[in-house]
Design an enzyme around this catalytic site. Structure first.
Site, PDB file in Angstrom:
ATOM      1  N   LEU A 229      -4.622  17.548 -24.678  1.00 21.65           N
ATOM      2  CA  LEU A 229      -4.006  16.293 -24.240  1.00 21.65           C
ATOM      3  C   LEU A 229      -4.320  15.145 -25.188  1.00 21.65           C
ATOM      4  CD1 LEU A 229      -2.411  14.781 -22.061  1.00 21.65           C
ATOM      5  CD2 LEU A 229      -4.586  14.404 -20.865  1.00 21.65           C
ATOM      6  N   ASP A 230      -3.254  14.531 -25.716  1.00 24.44           N
ATOM      7  CA  ASP A 230      -3.349  13.341 -26.571  1.00 24.44           C
ATOM      8  C   ASP A 230      -4.195  13.567 -27.827  1.00 24.44           C
ATOM      9  OD1 ASP A 230      -1.777  11.798 -24.836  1.00 24.44           O
ATOM     10  OD2 ASP A 230      -3.512  11.277 -23.605  1.00 24.44           O
ATOM     11  N   GLU A 231      -4.305  14.817 -28.271  1.00 29.02           N
ATOM     12  CA  GLU A 231      -5.110  15.115 -29.439  1.00 29.02           C
ATOM     13  C   GLU A 231      -4.339  15.891 -30.502  1.00 29.02           C
ATOM     14  OE1 GLU A 231      -8.869  16.872 -28.498  1.00 29.02           O
ATOM     15  OE2 GLU A 231      -9.317  15.448 -26.892  1.00 29.02           O
TER      16      GLU A 231
END
Length: 287
Positions: A229-231
């Site tokens: 997530l979001d990486e």
């Protein structure tokens, strides 16, 4: 007669003679190189390149270009893509309640700034959520989702992507976490935008959290979506300085502006084949 033009992107293990071979092949096809950018990653020993070229006289088919480049690509063990420069990617925009990124992308598309074809807009909120936006030239689909219906909703979304032959999915402040399975299926063709406070200020009202902590920089990050997530691999970022005079509302306003321009730049770079994945990093050739 319109001159045929193409964009070639490629990567492989770095070896001498790659640029010479590609340049010679393009010359022998009667084409001229308009732009050539390359990068050698000495840490991974990988070579990356983007070459834009066009026929000098007459026309040449994409099939003929593929046939001429194939021997060199095989000789160097290249992974490569060739695109007709005039071909527009089919794009699906996803949004939730916040409409600033969605409105900005639609505007840039309508004035011809972003070379894409917006096939549709999907939201987990009804059309009435966007009273200031017109969807006259693109289809709007409402796909509501709850925790219990997430798998079913994603199956509907994937069917749209497959049926419409979508090349790129843009999460224009789509506030739903994609499942690991869908993230894998969209690897390298789904772009997300979020504020750059992560992982520091998670959850609701991140700008208010930043205000309480007295931050002096705010920013936004656009990246490819992965199961982390979001990486995912970062495509574009930007920041803006703020001061003690900026109330939370000012941080939100400035944050919207940054998110708009960062997402637009990331989408444009992808559409123009300027982004190549390098593991968890990206190579982004400037325009």
């Amino acid at each position: 007669m319109t001159t045929a033009s193409f964009v070639l992107t490629t990567f492989c293990q770095s070896r001498p003679g790659i640029v010479a071979a590609l340049s010679t092949a393009i010359f022998e096809m009667g084409c001229n190189i308009d732009d050539l950018q390359q990068f050698d990653d000495h840490e991974t020993d990988q070579f990356f390149a983007r070459i834009a070229f066009a026929a000098v006289d007459g026309d040449i088919t994409k099939e003929a270009v593929l046939a001429r480049l194939q021997p060199d690509m095989e000789r160097f063990g290249m992974t490569w893509k060739l695109r007709d420069a005039d071909a527009r990617r089919r794009v699906l925009l996803l949004a939730s309640k916040f409409d600033h990124c969605l409105a900005d992308l639609l505007y840039r598309w309508r004035i011809g700034e972003l070379p894409m074809e917006v096939v549709g807009v999907v939201s987990n909120h009804p059309r009435t959520t966007y009273p200031n936006l017109s969807f006259r030239d693109t289809e709007f689909r409402h796909l509501p989702v709850t925790r219990d219906t997430k798998a079913e909703q994603e199956a509907q979304l994937l069917k749209i992507i497959e049926d419409e032959k979508i090349d790129l999915v843009v999460l224009a402040r789509y506030m739903q976490i994609l499942s690991d399975d869908l993230s894998r299926k969209l690897l390298g063709r789904c772009i997300n935008i979020h504020h750059s406070f992560l992982p520091g200020f998670k959850g609701a009202k991140p700008y208010h959290q930043a205000y309480v902590r007295g931050v002096k920089l705010i920013g936004a990050t656009a990246h490819y979506v992965t199961s982390d997530l979001d990486e995912g691999p970062i495509i574009e970022q930007d920041i803006e300085r703020i001061s003690h005079r900026d109330r939370p509302e000012e941080l939100v306003r400035k944050g919207r502006d940054i998110e708009r321009r960062v997402l637009a730049r990331a989408v444009r770079s992808h559409l123009e084949d300027r982004v190549l994945l390098n593991g968890m990093r990206t190579i982004v050739f400037p325009d």
